[in-house]
Scaffold this motif. Structure first.
Motif, mmCIF file in Angstrom:
data_model
loop_
_atom_site.group_PDB
_atom_site.id
_atom_site.type_symbol
_atom_site.label_atom_id
_atom_site.label_comp_id
_atom_site.label_asym_id
_atom_site.label_seq_id
_atom_site.Cartn_x
_atom_site.Cartn_y
_atom_site.Cartn_z
ATOM 1 N N ILE A 1 0.875 -1.174 0.000
ATOM 2 C CA ILE A 1 0.000 0.000 0.000
ATOM 3 C C ILE A 1 0.904 1.213 0.000
ATOM 4 C CG2 ILE A 1 -1.784 1.262 1.251
ATOM 5 C CD1 ILE A 1 -2.675 -1.435 2.436
ATOM 6 N N GLU A 2 0.905 1.914 -1.120
ATOM 7 C CA GLU A 2 1.837 3.017 -1.344
ATOM 8 C C GLU A 2 1.199 4.053 -2.259
ATOM 9 O OE1 GLU A 2 4.849 3.821 -0.361
ATOM 10 O OE2 GLU A 2 5.606 2.029 0.643
ATOM 11 N N SER A 3 1.702 5.265 -2.202
ATOM 12 C CA SER A 3 1.401 6.227 -3.252
ATOM 13 C C SER A 3 2.195 5.836 -4.490
ATOM 14 C CB SER A 3 1.785 7.643 -2.818
ATOM 15 O OG SER A 3 1.005 8.066 -1.730
ATOM 16 N N VAL A 4 1.644 6.136 -5.649
ATOM 17 C CA VAL A 4 2.317 5.837 -6.912
ATOM 18 C C VAL A 4 2.320 7.113 -7.745
ATOM 19 C CG1 VAL A 4 2.251 4.470 -9.035
ATOM 20 C CG2 VAL A 4 1.611 3.414 -6.863
ATOM 21 N N ILE A 5 3.496 7.513 -8.190
ATOM 22 C CA ILE A 5 3.594 8.731 -9.004
ATOM 23 C C ILE A 5 3.074 8.433 -10.401
ATOM 24 C CG2 ILE A 5 5.187 10.365 -10.065
ATOM 25 C CD1 ILE A 5 6.886 10.209 -7.566
ATOM 26 N N THR A 6 2.122 9.244 -10.844
ATOM 27 C CA THR A 6 1.489 9.028 -12.146
ATOM 28 C C THR A 6 2.173 9.884 -13.213
ATOM 29 O OG1 THR A 6 -0.162 10.703 -11.539
ATOM 30 C CG2 THR A 6 -0.730 8.396 -11.161
ATOM 31 N N PRO A 7 2.067 9.488 -14.497
ATOM 32 C CA PRO A 7 2.722 10.234 -15.578
ATOM 33 C C PRO A 7 2.090 11.610 -15.786
ATOM 34 C CG PRO A 7 2.086 8.015 -16.272
ATOM 35 C CD PRO A 7 1.397 8.271 -14.973
ATOM 36 N N ASN B 1 1.929 15.982 -15.974
ATOM 37 C CA ASN B 1 2.188 17.116 -15.092
ATOM 38 C C ASN B 1 1.019 17.446 -14.182
ATOM 39 O OD1 ASN B 1 4.817 17.715 -16.177
ATOM 40 N ND2 ASN B 1 3.782 18.472 -18.012
ATOM 41 N N GLY B 2 0.085 16.513 -14.033
ATOM 42 C CA GLY B 2 -1.090 16.787 -13.218
ATOM 43 C C GLY B 2 -0.778 16.811 -11.730
ATOM 44 N N TYR B 3 -1.740 17.340 -10.977
ATOM 45 C CA TYR B 3 -1.610 17.398 -9.518
ATOM 46 C C TYR B 3 -1.522 15.980 -8.978
ATOM 47 C CZ TYR B 3 -2.314 19.240 -4.809
ATOM 48 O OH TYR B 3 -2.132 19.597 -3.499
ATOM 49 N N ASP B 4 -0.476 15.687 -8.241
ATOM 50 C CA ASP B 4 -0.204 14.317 -7.818
ATOM 51 C C ASP B 4 0.430 14.351 -6.434
ATOM 52 O OD1 ASP B 4 0.636 11.738 -7.420
ATOM 53 O OD2 ASP B 4 1.696 11.537 -9.320
ATOM 54 N N TRP B 5 -0.317 13.872 -5.425
ATOM 55 C CA TRP B 5 0.177 13.887 -4.056
ATOM 56 C C TRP B 5 1.442 13.064 -3.882
ATOM 57 C CZ3 TRP B 5 0.177 15.761 0.731
ATOM 58 C CH2 TRP B 5 -0.735 16.776 1.023
ATOM 59 N N GLY B 6 1.598 12.018 -4.703
ATOM 60 C CA GLY B 6 2.785 11.195 -4.595
ATOM 61 C C GLY B 6 4.067 11.988 -4.774
ATOM 62 N N ARG B 7 4.031 13.013 -5.612
ATOM 63 C CA ARG B 7 5.222 13.834 -5.856
ATOM 64 C C ARG B 7 5.599 14.647 -4.621
ATOM 65 N NH1 ARG B 7 5.004 15.400 -12.047
ATOM 66 N NH2 ARG B 7 3.698 13.710 -12.792
ATOM 67 N N PHE B 8 4.612 15.031 -3.830
ATOM 68 C CA PHE B 8 4.878 15.826 -2.627
ATOM 69 C C PHE B 8 5.332 14.930 -1.469
ATOM 70 C CE2 PHE B 8 1.160 18.116 -4.694
ATOM 71 C CZ PHE B 8 1.989 18.836 -5.538
ATOM 72 N N ILE B 9 4.707 13.739 -1.357
ATOM 73 C CA ILE B 9 5.157 12.781 -0.350
ATOM 74 C C ILE B 9 6.608 12.394 -0.643
ATOM 75 C CG2 ILE B 9 4.767 10.483 0.628
ATOM 76 C CD1 ILE B 9 1.791 10.830 -0.148
ATOM 77 N N ASP B 10 6.950 12.314 -1.913
ATOM 78 C CA ASP B 10 8.319 11.987 -2.323
ATOM 79 C C ASP B 10 9.317 13.004 -1.753
ATOM 80 O OD1 ASP B 10 10.210 10.460 -3.946
ATOM 81 O OD2 ASP B 10 10.305 12.232 -5.212
ATOM 82 N N ILE B 11 8.953 14.275 -1.731
ATOM 83 C CA ILE B 11 9.834 15.298 -1.166
ATOM 84 C C ILE B 11 9.964 15.113 0.345
ATOM 85 C CG2 ILE B 11 10.152 17.779 -0.839
ATOM 86 C CD1 ILE B 11 10.567 16.803 -3.717
ATOM 87 N N GLU B 12 8.855 14.819 1.013
ATOM 88 C CA GLU B 12 8.873 14.590 2.468
ATOM 89 C C GLU B 12 9.857 13.483 2.835
ATOM 90 O OE1 GLU B 12 7.702 14.344 6.603
ATOM 91 O OE2 GLU B 12 7.437 15.945 5.122
ATOM 92 N N VAL B 13 9.759 12.337 2.160
ATOM 93 C CA VAL B 13 10.616 11.209 2.533
ATOM 94 C C VAL B 13 12.044 11.405 2.036
ATOM 95 C CG1 VAL B 13 8.689 9.611 2.729
ATOM 96 C CG2 VAL B 13 9.880 9.816 0.535
ATOM 97 N N MET B 14 12.234 12.119 0.945
ATOM 98 C CA MET B 14 13.581 12.419 0.473
ATOM 99 C C MET B 14 14.350 13.211 1.520
ATOM 100 S SD MET B 14 14.785 14.650 -2.886
ATOM 101 C CE MET B 14 14.268 16.254 -2.193
ATOM 102 N N ILE B 15 13.693 14.185 2.139
ATOM 103 C CA ILE B 15 14.354 15.067 3.094
ATOM 104 C C ILE B 15 14.494 14.415 4.461
ATOM 105 C CG2 ILE B 15 14.021 17.213 4.409
ATOM 106 C CD1 ILE B 15 12.917 18.454 1.834
ATOM 107 N N ASN B 16 13.448 13.739 4.922
ATOM 108 C CA ASN B 16 13.451 13.273 6.304
ATOM 109 C C ASN B 16 14.043 11.888 6.514
ATOM 110 O OD1 ASN B 16 12.520 15.500 7.713
ATOM 111 N ND2 ASN B 16 10.372 15.021 7.311
ATOM 112 N N CYS B 17 13.975 11.012 5.505
ATOM 113 C CA CYS B 17 14.502 9.663 5.754
ATOM 114 C C CYS B 17 15.177 9.022 4.557
ATOM 115 C CB CYS B 17 13.391 8.754 6.292
ATOM 116 S SG CYS B 17 11.852 8.814 5.386
ATOM 117 N N GLY B 18 15.406 9.762 3.488
ATOM 118 C CA GLY B 18 16.121 9.199 2.351
ATOM 119 C C GLY B 18 15.317 8.214 1.544
#
Length: 347
Positions: A284-290, A292-309
Motif C-alpha cells: 500500500i503506497e502512493s504511486v507517481i502518475t505520468p 504534469n497533473g496534480y499528484d500527491w505522490g510527488r509531494f510525499i516523495d519530497i517529504e521522505v527524500m528530506i526526512n529519511c532518504g
C-alpha cells in the motif's frame, strides 16, 4: 455547516498570484498550524461560535485570532458567517480531532520543529543526496521518534485516521478468504491487522514494527480478544521479515527506506515465501502518475527524500523492482487517495 466552495487557485487568479501563493504558503500554513494547536476546529465541531468566545476558550486575544480565521477562511478551511461568527467547512472538519480522516495530528507532525529544521536544509539534500533530518536533529527520524514519546504519539496519530480509511478500502478491494497468516510489516499499532482478523476469524496475524511501536500496540492484540491469534514481532525492515505468512502487507513503509533497503526487504519477503505460489505480497503506497497533473505522490516523495532518504515510485519502477526481486506485479488498484494497492505474487 457552511461550505464556501473556495478553490486554492480560483480560475480568475493570474499566474503571478498563483506563484505568490505557493511561495508565501506559510501565510496560510502557519495560521492553520496555530489554529490546530489551539483546537479551534474541536471548539467549532458542534456549531458556529463568536471569535470572542473562541478566544476566551483557548486563552488568546480576539483580534489576532480573527485575522488567522479570516486568512484560513479564504482557502475554505473555516467560514465567516454574516453575523461575524465562524463555522467549520467540510474541509475544516478534518482539522478536528476524533473525526473521520482527522488531519489534526498530521498537521502537528509536519509543523513540528524537528521536521521544519530538516526542511530548512533542503539545499544540503540537493547537494549531497542524503536526507537532512539527522544533521538537523542529531539522529535519524525513527530513532528520534523512539526518544520523543510525545512526538511519537503524534506521528502515530497522524497516520491512524488515514490508515482507518485505507483499511476500509482494502477490505473492499482485496479478498483475504483462504489465507492462513497475514503479516503486517511496519504495521504500527495494528489497526489494519485488527480489521483483517476481525473480518476473518480463521486467519492468524503477525504484527512487526520497531520495539517502541510494538510495545504500544492496540490492547486487543496484546491482552484482548485477538491476542491468541497474533504474534508481535519487534524488528525493522529488511532484517526482521517473519517467516510462514502467506499474505505479507507493507503499508507506507517502503517509501521511507533507501532504495537498497527496499530491494533487500522485497528479497527478504520473497525468501520467506519460498515455493508457496499461492502467497501474496500487498504493498500500500502512493504511486507517481505520468504527466504534469496534480499528484500527491510527488509531494510525499519530497517529504521522505528530506526526512529519511526514501522515495515514492512510479508504476513502472515498482514493476521493475518487484520483477528484480522475484515477484510479478499482478494488479494495481486505487484505494483511499493518494494510496494504491499493488498486489504481487512470487514468479
Amino acid at each position: 455547516m457552511h461550505d464556501t466552495g473556495t478553490e486554492v487557485f480560483p480560475t480568475w487568479m493570474p499566474p503571478h498570484l498563483r506563484l505568490m501563493q505557493l511561495v508565501a504558503a506559510k501565510w496560510i500554513t502557519q495560521p492553520l498550524v496555530a489554529l490546530a494547536r489551539l483546537d479551534i476546529a474541536d471548539l467549532l465541531i458542534s456549531g458556529p461560535r463568536a471569535v470572542e468566545d473562541l478566544a476566551d476558550a483557548c486563552g488568546v486575544k480576539p483580534d489576532p485570532l480573527r485575522r488567522c480565521l479570516r486568512a484560513t477562511a479564504a482557502v475554505g478551511v473555516f467560514a465567516e458567517l454574516a453575523d461575524g461568527r465562524y463555522s467549520l467547512t467540510p474541509m475544516g472538519r478534518h482539522l478536528a480531532s476524533g473525526t473521520e480522516l482527522s488531519l489534526r495530528d498530521f498537521t502537528l507532525f509536519l509543523s513540528d520543529e524537528s521536521t521544519t529544521r530538516s526542511f530548512d536544509r533542503i539545499l544540503d539534500v540537493l547537494r549531497t543526496g542524503r536526507p537532512s533530518f539527522e544533521d538537523a536533529n542529531g539522529k535519524p527520524l525513527f530513532d528520534y521518534l523512539d526518544d520523543e514519546p510525545e512526538l511519537r504519539a503524534i506521528y502515530q496519530g497522524a497516520w491512524a485516521p488515514l490508515t482507518a480509511g485505507v483499511t476500509r478500502a482494502l477490505m473492499d478491494t482485496f479478498d483475504f478468504t483462504g489465507f492462513k497468516v497475514a503479516a503486517d510489516l511496519g504495521g504500527g499499532t495494528g489497526m489494519l491487522l485488527r480489521t483483517i482478523l476481525d473480518a476473518h476469524p480463521g486467519i492468524r496475524g503477525i504484527l512487526m514494527d520497531r520495539p517502541e511501536v510494538v510495545r504500544h500496540a492496540h490492547p486487543d492484540l496484546i491482552t484482548g480478544s485477538l491476542a491468541g491469534r497474533v504474534e508481535l514481532v519487534a524488528g525493522t525492515l529488511p532484517a526482521d521479515v517473519p517467516p510462514d505468512a502467506d499474505a505479507y502487507i507493507i503499508k507506507n513503509a517502503l517509501h521511507c527506506l533507501s532504495q537498497e533497503a527496499v530491494t533487500a526487504t522485497l528479497r527478504a519477503v520473497r525468501a520467506a515465501i519460498g515455493d508457496r505460489s499461492d502467497a501474496r505480497l500487498l504493498l500500500i503506497e502512493s504511486v507517481i502518475t505520468p504527466g504534469n497533473g496534480y499528484d500527491w505522490g510527488r509531494f510525499i516523495d519530497i517529504e521522505v527524500m528530506i526526512n529519511c532518504g526514501g522515495r515514492v515510485h512510479t508504476h513502472a519502477e515498482w514493476e521493475e523492482l518487484l520483477t528484480s526481486c522475484g515477484f510479478t506485479l499482478t494488479d494495481a488498484s486505487g484505494l483511499l487517495p493518494p494510496q494504491w494497492l499493488l498486489t504481487a505474487q512470487p514468479s
